[in-house]
Design an enzyme around this catalytic site. Structure first.
Site, PDB file in Angstrom:
ATOM      1  CD  GLU A   9     -25.696  27.779  12.974  1.00 31.17           C
ATOM      2  OE1 GLU A   9     -26.833  26.750  14.085  1.00 31.17           O
ATOM      3  OE2 GLU A   9     -24.594  27.167  12.598  1.00 31.17           O
ATOM      4  CG  ASP A  82     -22.823  28.334  13.885  1.00 30.97           C
ATOM      5  OD1 ASP A  82     -22.704  29.308  14.598  1.00 30.97           O
ATOM      6  OD2 ASP A  82     -22.914  27.719  15.084  1.00 30.97           O
ATOM      7  CG  ASP A  84     -20.528  23.449  12.170  1.00 36.85           C
ATOM      8  OD1 ASP A  84     -21.180  24.501  11.286  1.00 36.85           O
ATOM      9  OD2 ASP A  84     -20.289  23.252  13.579  1.00 36.85           O
ATOM     10  CD  GLU A  86     -25.056  19.300  11.824  1.00 36.44           C
ATOM     11  OE1 GLU A  86     -26.150  19.762  11.850  1.00 36.44           O
ATOM     12  OE2 GLU A  86     -24.986  17.965  11.450  1.00 36.44           O
ATOM     13  CE1 TYR A 294     -19.604  27.776  15.353  1.00 34.90           C
ATOM     14  CE2 TYR A 294     -17.585  25.880  14.843  1.00 34.90           C
ATOM     15  CZ  TYR A 294     -19.314  26.397  14.818  1.00 34.90           C
ATOM     16  OH  TYR A 294     -20.174  25.342  14.588  1.00 34.90           O
ATOM     17  NE  ARG A 296     -21.412  22.530  17.635  1.00 35.13           N
ATOM     18  CZ  ARG A 296     -22.393  23.906  18.497  1.00 35.13           C
ATOM     19  NH1 ARG A 296     -21.871  24.459  17.511  1.00 35.13           N
ATOM     20  NH2 ARG A 296     -23.211  23.404  19.406  1.00 35.13           N
ATOM     21  CG  HIS A 340     -13.196  25.573  11.734  1.00 37.28           C
ATOM     22  ND1 HIS A 340     -13.588  26.594  10.997  1.00 37.28           N
ATOM     23  CD2 HIS A 340     -14.176  24.529  11.856  1.00 37.28           C
ATOM     24  CE1 HIS A 340     -14.843  25.938  10.120  1.00 37.28           C
ATOM     25  NE2 HIS A 340     -15.356  24.761  10.768  1.00 37.28           N
TER      26      HIS A 340
END
Length: 811
Positions: A9, A82, A84, A86, A294, A296, A340
């Site tokens: 990203e 990432d 997740d 998104e 990470y 989130r 995670h």
């Protein structure tokens, strides 16, 4: 030589990964999402099973083209945004643009370290369709709500407003809390404390709790005085003493919500700032390896190797007694995604002290917080000896609690804060002297304190995030943007760190609750989050969820267009009378903020600015007369309260519309008569720029925008040449330098004044703007001469006269 393509990203993460993997890999950054729904249209095909109409985001075409070009020559393509929803959506959107037949893998990096990158690359997987479907469902749901309700608010209340599936529910929580506070009726009560002394020190405090064995509540001062007089002359005896040992266990390592809450409590970091700083720590500061896992996540799971490392670190740093017999285990929340880990440092060798030179102040604060919380989470429990003593005085019973720390445990390193900023050391009381049953005690003093019950507190950023988490509203990755949105849209205000809804926020919430009760229902929103989790787990189809939602929603939408009250012109009527005609006033929502307007318009056009006090009551703002004169028409200036704070406005409005900020404290000064505008020959004024520099400006501004620099007229202290004001190319700040450059390279950032300095004899003084006044100071390093509120001429004259007198005496 074959090469593999890795797409992440952010450019920072790309540099870190490229440095670790070296040759054979091309690492490119997508710079976030490359596709999204269109901005100006709904972007959802309602006739084609809610198919989203994604398009390339404006400005991201170059990044996507670079990825496509690199993919043509790559033998393998690893999509590593990432880990997740998104990130999964970004990976899918890039994959859809890659050449057909490309060998594509999905890679997850839980930490951007050599170990984490190698581990992720050694376990490539396929793209997760369930996670992408969950993202599509959320994106379409948010678009259906936001893009179909927001235009209603533009039509009925004010243009530019917004509604959202989670945003509006968050606003409702704030509004409901404010209504609860306003409805609260405070009740009086009294606390009575007695200071006593035993055979050994120290003195200790006992609280009155019972009368004749029943719980006592004193509700007025008369009864409190009766009790005080009785206890003041009574005798005291220990009735019962109980002791027990208590353990307090460490908090789990951070997840996204708990990190945002603790960072706000300790540092007053908004959630958006916390996540931004954490992102930099995760990606790798200064192209080094990532410092945290990470950020989130809603799971408190920790990798076994990390637990082994931290237990060894605790034993070496604090001693074996601080290492529990078995690792501490923590249970994640009900709907936590266990893919995670919790937020933790990637290596305990990276201590906060060792990174002091590498991190900026905010990064170091947050990293130290994460580091200490993780280490403390695996430390032994703290132990206390708790003592409770019941003391009798006639028919009254008092109680005193005390605690003695037996073993510090994790508290030696870390102590969680409460939302009031105090440490989380529970109210275990004071240190008590040795006490025994039937022991007599000596009276020392008594205090009867009047109290009133308090309403529930307003939400702070920390407590609002906790409420959202407990209610199951939103996801960890959305908390920061949700709170930022309701602030940016002026639905809420921060008052002493707490959120208070504005009148606009109240009106919007009331209208939406009436028109869309399901959408604004907290339980319904939480159920939608669970449904999205079910889609991610493969237990539900994303289109089925949209069908269930949109049927009732579309019916409500059609009804609301006709039934929703139109407040755009009428405003919201309040219980305040117009001081001109007596009709009720109404709050209207204008482009420049809220204001009061008479409901008898157009017969009465009275308007008022207003604000709300800390209790929510409306306070009208009146113009305040001043001694200042308008530099354009010489009329008196009025001090007013505006949207961005106090400002001065000409009393000759609307003929003269001159205004300026009250921060300036004074109007622009007239320039010398011989200084004329270079564009229109009009008179000039001395104005001040945003950074405090003075300059000549045309008095006809904004019709004429002519400006001139103010001459320095001070010789260069090094060569005697003329000092001139200079401005670098681009957007650099102006400075003052010698006209004999490059032979003389003297420069100074402050406006020079004639010297010499009366303290050190420096040839120049200088002038700078210090908020409310000009300050004359010496720019010579090591000299502390500062003299406020002096003009350049006065300063120069005084210092020159003093120097001349001293020279004459010496001669």
């Amino acid at each position: 030589m074959t090469q593999s393509l890795i797409v992440v990203e952010s450019p920072a993460k790309a540099r870190t990964i490229g440095k670790v993997l070296g040759k054979g890999f091309i690492v490119l950054a997508s710079k976030g999402h490359v596709k999204d729904l269109p901005k100006k249209t709904l972007g959802v095909d309602l006739e084609n099973h809610f198919e989203p109409e994604y398009q390339t985001i404006h400005g991201r075409g170059k990044d996507l083209d670079a990825i496509k070009r690199a993919a043509k020559s790559a033998d393998k393509i690893y999509l590593a945004p990432d880990p997740d929803r998104e990130g999964e959506a970004i990976a899918w959107h890039i994959a859809q643009e890659l050449p057909k037949g490309s060998e594509v893998y999905r890679v997850l990096f839980n930490e951007i370290t050599r170990r984490g990158i190698k581990e992720g690359m050694s376990n490539p997987a396929e793209l997760n369709s369930n996670k992408y479907d969950s993202h599509r469902a959320r994106r379409v749901l948010d678009r259906l709500v936001g893009y179909q309700i927001s235009p209603l608010l533009w039509k009925k209340v004010k243009y530019g407003l917004s509604a959202g599936r989670v945003q509006s529910v968050t606003l409702r929580l704030v509004v409901d809390r404010e209504i609860e506070i306003e409805a609260f009726v405070s009740e009086e009560y009294w606390n009575v404390h007695v200071m006593l002394e035993a055979a050994q020190p120290p003195e200790f405090r006992a609280k009155l709790i019972k009368y004749q064995g029943e719980k006592l509540r004193i509700v007025d001062g008369v009864r409190a005085e009766q009790v005080r007089q009785y206890l003041e002359s009574g005798s005291y005896r220990v009735d019962k003493v109980q002791q027990r040992e208590s353990s307090r266990h460490a908090a789990p390592p951070f997840i996204t919500s708990s990190l945002a809450q603790e960072a706000y409590r300790r540092f007053r970091f908004p959630a958006r700032k916390t996540m931004s700083v954490a992102q930099r720590l995760y990606e790798g500061v200064q192209s080094g390896e990532g410092l945290i896992t990470y950020m989130r996540t809603d799971s408190v799971r920790v990798a076994p190797e990390a637990i082994t490392e931290v237990r060894e670190h605790i034993g070496a740093s604090f001693g074996p007694e601080f290492v529990p017999e078995k690792p501490n285990f923590f249970r994640s929340g009900k709907n936590a995604q266990e893919a995670h880990e919790a937020i933790r440092p990637t290596s305990l060798a990276n201590t906060p002290e060792s990174l002091r030179e590498s991190l900026d102040a905010n990064q170091l604060k947050l990293y130290a917080l994460i580091y200490n919380r993780f280490v403390a989470s695996q430390m032994a429990a703290a132990r206390f000896l708790l003592t409770t003593a019941d003391i009798v005085c006639g028919d009254y019973t008092l109680q005193s609690k005390g605690s003695v720390e037996l073993f510090a445990g994790f508290l030696k390193l870390y102590q969680e804060l409460r939302d009031n900023g105090d440490g989380d050391d529970r109210d275990n009381g004071d240190k008590l002297p040795p006490l025994a049953q039937d022991q007599s005690l000596d009276f020392r003093s008594i205090q009867a304190e009047q109290k009133f019950t308090q309403p529930p507190p307003r939400f702070t950023e920390s407590t609002l995030i906790r409420e959202l988490e407990q209610r199951g509203v939103g996801r960890p990755s959305t908390y920061a943007s949700i709170i930022s949105t309701i602030i940016d849209k002026e639905y809420v205000l921060r008052i002493k760190g707490s959120f208070s809804p504005t009148d606009l926020g109240r009106v919007v919430t009331e209208l939406l609750i009436e028109a869309f009760p399901e959408v604004l229902d907290v339980a319904f929103t939480a159920q939608m989050e669970q449904s999205l989790d079910e889609i991610e787990d493969g237990r539900k189809q994303w289109r089925d969820l949209l069908v269930e939602f949109y049927g009732p929603f579309s019916e409500r939408l059609s009804h609301a267009d006709e039934a929703m009250a139109n407040l755009k012109f009428k405003g919201r009527q309040i219980d305040v009378a117009c001081d001109k005609c007596g009709a009720p006033m109404a709050i209207k929502f204008g482009r420049k903020g809220d204001y009061l307007a008479c409901t008898a318009y157009p017969e009465c056009s009275n308007t008022k600015n207003f604000k709300r006090d800390e209790n929510g009551a409306i306070v009208e703002l009146h113009d305040e007369a001043t001694d200042l004169k308008c530099e354009k028409c010489q009329s008196p200036m009025l001090l007013r309260e505006g949207r961005f704070g106090p400002y001065y406005a000409c009393s000759n409005y609307p003929e003269c519309r001159n205004t300026f900020s009250a921060k300036r404290k004074s109007a622009p000064e007239p320039a010398p008569d011989d200084v004329k505008c270079p564009d229109c020959e009009a008179a000039m004024l001395i104005r001040r720029s945003r950074v405090g520099n003075k300059f000549y400006s045309c008095s006809r501004f904004p019709k004429c925008k002519g400006t001139l620099p103010i001459p320095v007229q001070v010789p260069c202290p090094e060569c005697g040449g003329e000092l001139q004001e200079k401005r670098p190319k681009g957007r650099g700040k102006r400075f003052y330098g010698c006209a004999n450059y490059p032979e003389c390279e003297f420069t100074t950032p402050h406006r020079p004044l004639p010297g010499p300095c009366p303290v050190c004899g420096n040839a120049l003084l200088a002038e700078k703007y210090d908020k409310d006044s000009d300050v004359v100071f010496c720019p010579n390093e090591g000299c502390e001469y500062v003299k406020p509120d002096e003009t350049a001429d006065e300063t120069a004259k005084e210092t020159a006269d003093e120097t001349a007198k001293e020279t004459a005496k010496e001669q």
